[in-house]
Design a protein around this motif. Sequence first.
Motif, PDB file in Angstrom:
ATOM      1  N   ASN A 105      -9.721   5.377   2.006  1.00 50.92           N
ATOM      2  CA  ASN A 105      -8.522   4.642   2.611  1.00 50.92           C
ATOM      3  C   ASN A 105      -8.950   3.446   3.422  1.00 50.92           C
ATOM      4  O   ASN A 105      -7.870   2.249   3.689  1.00 50.92           O
ATOM      5  CB  ASN A 105      -7.765   5.487   3.512  1.00 50.92           C
ATOM      6  CG  ASN A 105      -6.647   5.028   4.054  1.00 50.92           C
ATOM      7  OD1 ASN A 105      -5.503   4.647   3.685  1.00 50.92           O
ATOM      8  ND2 ASN A 105      -6.784   4.812   5.726  1.00 50.92           N
ATOM      9  N   ASN A 106      -9.961   3.288   3.961  1.00 54.44           N
ATOM     10  CA  ASN A 106     -10.654   2.372   5.191  1.00 54.44           C
ATOM     11  C   ASN A 106     -10.784   1.048   4.145  1.00 54.44           C
ATOM     12  O   ASN A 106     -10.628  -0.088   4.872  1.00 54.44           O
ATOM     13  CB  ASN A 106     -11.728   2.810   5.679  1.00 54.44           C
ATOM     14  CG  ASN A 106     -12.206   2.017   6.874  1.00 54.44           C
ATOM     15  OD1 ASN A 106     -11.588   1.615   7.824  1.00 54.44           O
ATOM     16  ND2 ASN A 106     -13.583   1.424   6.785  1.00 54.44           N
ATOM     17  N   TYR A 107     -11.197   1.268   2.949  1.00 53.49           N
ATOM     18  CA  TYR A 107     -11.419   0.080   2.207  1.00 53.49           C
ATOM     19  C   TYR A 107     -10.184  -0.277   1.325  1.00 53.49           C
ATOM     20  O   TYR A 107     -10.693  -1.080   0.226  1.00 53.49           O
ATOM     21  CB  TYR A 107     -12.931   0.362   1.284  1.00 53.49           C
ATOM     22  CG  TYR A 107     -13.993   0.232   2.252  1.00 53.49           C
ATOM     23  CD1 TYR A 107     -14.619  -0.800   2.633  1.00 53.49           C
ATOM     24  CD2 TYR A 107     -14.495   1.347   2.807  1.00 53.49           C
ATOM     25  CE1 TYR A 107     -15.724  -1.003   3.519  1.00 53.49           C
ATOM     26  CE2 TYR A 107     -15.719   1.471   3.729  1.00 53.49           C
ATOM     27  CZ  TYR A 107     -16.377   0.089   3.971  1.00 53.49           C
ATOM     28  OH  TYR A 107     -17.462   0.036   4.870  1.00 53.49           O
ATOM     29  N   ASN A 108      -9.171   0.244   1.407  1.00 49.81           N
ATOM     30  CA  ASN A 108      -7.920  -0.046   0.721  1.00 49.81           C
ATOM     31  C   ASN A 108      -8.233   0.317  -0.754  1.00 49.81           C
ATOM     32  O   ASN A 108      -7.438  -0.202  -1.912  1.00 49.81           O
ATOM     33  CB  ASN A 108      -7.768  -1.433   0.857  1.00 49.81           C
ATOM     34  CG  ASN A 108      -7.250  -1.934   2.285  1.00 49.81           C
ATOM     35  OD1 ASN A 108      -6.579  -1.052   2.859  1.00 49.81           O
ATOM     36  ND2 ASN A 108      -7.738  -2.946   2.491  1.00 49.81           N
ATOM     37  N   ILE A 109      -8.785   1.496  -0.960  1.00 46.62           N
ATOM     38  CA  ILE A 109      -8.943   1.786  -2.678  1.00 46.62           C
ATOM     39  C   ILE A 109      -8.009   2.980  -2.667  1.00 46.62           C
ATOM     40  O   ILE A 109      -7.368   2.972  -3.906  1.00 46.62           O
ATOM     41  CB  ILE A 109     -10.534   2.457  -2.613  1.00 46.62           C
ATOM     42  CG1 ILE A 109     -11.663   1.503  -2.582  1.00 46.62           C
ATOM     43  CG2 ILE A 109     -10.438   3.253  -4.044  1.00 46.62           C
ATOM     44  CD1 ILE A 109     -12.896   2.099  -2.443  1.00 46.62           C
ATOM     45  N   VAL A 110      -7.903   3.609  -1.775  1.00 48.40           N
ATOM     46  CA  VAL A 110      -6.579   4.542  -1.995  1.00 48.40           C
ATOM     47  C   VAL A 110      -5.767   4.520  -0.373  1.00 48.40           C
ATOM     48  O   VAL A 110      -6.057   3.912   0.467  1.00 48.40           O
ATOM     49  CB  VAL A 110      -6.727   5.897  -1.959  1.00 48.40           C
ATOM     50  CG1 VAL A 110      -7.615   6.250  -3.226  1.00 48.40           C
ATOM     51  CG2 VAL A 110      -7.669   6.382  -0.784  1.00 48.40           C
ATOM     52  N   SER A 111      -4.555   4.685  -0.690  1.00 46.01           N
ATOM     53  CA  SER A 111      -3.498   4.693   0.606  1.00 46.01           C
ATOM     54  C   SER A 111      -2.759   6.017   0.934  1.00 46.01           C
ATOM     55  O   SER A 111      -2.587   6.810   0.281  1.00 46.01           O
ATOM     56  CB  SER A 111      -2.389   3.905   0.354  1.00 46.01           C
ATOM     57  OG  SER A 111      -1.470   3.621   1.296  1.00 46.01           O
TER      58      SER A 111
END
Length: 216
Positions: A105-111
């Motif tokens: 989530n921190n790297y915007n791979i999942v939300s």
Amino acid sequence: MIINNYFINTIIGFGITKFQYLFFSNFVNPTISQSIYSTNHSVFFASICTLYKFGWLSTTSFYNLLGISLGETIFDSYLVYKQKDYQMTFHHIFMSISLIIPMLNNYNIVSVSNNFYDYFAQAYLCEWSNIFLNYSFMLYKRNITSIPMFKYMNYGLVSSYFFLRICNFTLIEYKLVMENSYIIAGLMSPVTFLNYYWFFKIVKKAYSFSHKDKLE
């Protein structure tokens, strides 16, 4: 001082856990050594979850400290797999995934939803129950079951497990369904049911010890 890097903390967590395992194995058998470092990790993990729930730890600090728990979980996963403890291996795989999701989530791979960290911290308050579990296990493995401490640890295990794993996980599942977070609720459900199964086994074992004491 908190090291503000999730990946570095993961390496540190893995290294500290391996060091503890090797160090304590010089004095006790490897199984007990594993329980000792697991207890230390439970105190750490439960503490940061409690601090976050009370608002005494920022989301950023909480996220970075999760790396330490991931490092411990990776090392322990390797050991339980070698021991062919497949139930615990499954549990650790789920735990590892849940610890990796914040990083993704921190790297915007999942939300993830805004309240993800709140539910995450609430779920892992269950780590407090592991303290009683590990101490009971160590006393049992050393055949020290006749002392009052073993009885108190069993009482603490059954009560903490019921509130922090049965009630807590069921409540979280209910809230997730009410918020239409069906995917997360579905991902949690295998571990929730595993908690039910383990609780049944724990109560059954505790009852057998209690019955044995009465006979003696």
